[in-house]
Design an enzyme around this catalytic site. Sequence first.
Site, short mmCIF file in Angstrom:
data_model
loop_
_atom_site.label_atom_id
_atom_site.label_comp_id
_atom_site.label_asym_id
_atom_site.label_seq_id
_atom_site.Cartn_x
_atom_site.Cartn_y
_atom_site.Cartn_z
CE LYS A 55 36.82 38.39 39.00
NZ LYS A 55 37.71 39.93 39.20
CE LYS A 62 41.33 44.76 45.15
NZ LYS A 62 40.34 44.86 43.99
CB THR A 99 39.82 42.58 40.41
OG1 THR A 99 40.27 43.68 41.39
CG2 THR A 99 41.33 41.87 40.61
#
Length: 293
Positions: free
Chosen positions: A238, A169, A97
């Site tokens: 993150k 995503k 990702t």
Amino acid sequence: MPATSRRIGFIGLGRMGTAMAGRLLDAGYDVTVWSRSAGKADDLAARGATVGETPEDAIATGTVFSMLSNEDAVRQVFTAERIRSAPEGFLHVNHATISPEAAREFAALGGRYLSAPVIGRPEAVTAGNLAVLVSGDAAVRAEAEPMLAAIGRRVWDFGDAADAAPTAKISVNYLIIHALQALSESITLLQHAGLDAGRFVEMITDSVFPGPVYRGYGDSIAARSYTPPGFTTTLGLKDLDLALRTAGTLGVDLPTGPVLHDVFTTAVEQIGADLDWAAIAEVTRRRSGGTTA
């Protein structure tokens, strides 16, 4: 076994990467694996994988799947020099990702590149329930589709742009982050009223919120069980940062973003950086006068 067996590489052997590489082995592919951490390839080696000594060993197969923790880790492994030295027609399928900007950067390095982030925890990979999001050149998507199908239950095609699947995503994870916080608040409220959190989770997942997110994370929050982590609070922070950065680039206002960022930062610093990201519930519990797990 695939109609055309081929050698492939797999780089990044955390819990997700190991499970995904295992799926490719089970589908009959000849897989060369490499991990920065010694010993992580032992189980796969016992199942027939070849263990590379360097990233170049996996890259030499000509087709490499990677599941690294973040875009900086991808940069460290897939350098311009390594891409230039790769076999002709080299393909990198990146499952991490990452930001849309990083996807465009990696696609411009040379060789052929596909964005292929995934939705699901390690147990979903093993059970064959992983969802794979893919974007990149149409011919390359078609070539990779049988391998992606071996990894997941369904492959979702987001078109030609390398940054499309990463954007999708990021948006998915932003939804999950909201679900985690919503569960945290509702369960804390319920427990302060002296009610059974486990029964509450059973009720909502049997009615208004069926599916793995509310069930799996609801059970974890109700039981205050955050190990082993399927996805850590650090990785959650993150991905939240990715969502906020992407929104800023696109001029999109995300009103709840700063609140969620505060919760995740507190969870990483005070609750546990390596706990499952459902552990953000302990921030709400602590702020409501409770104790952490």
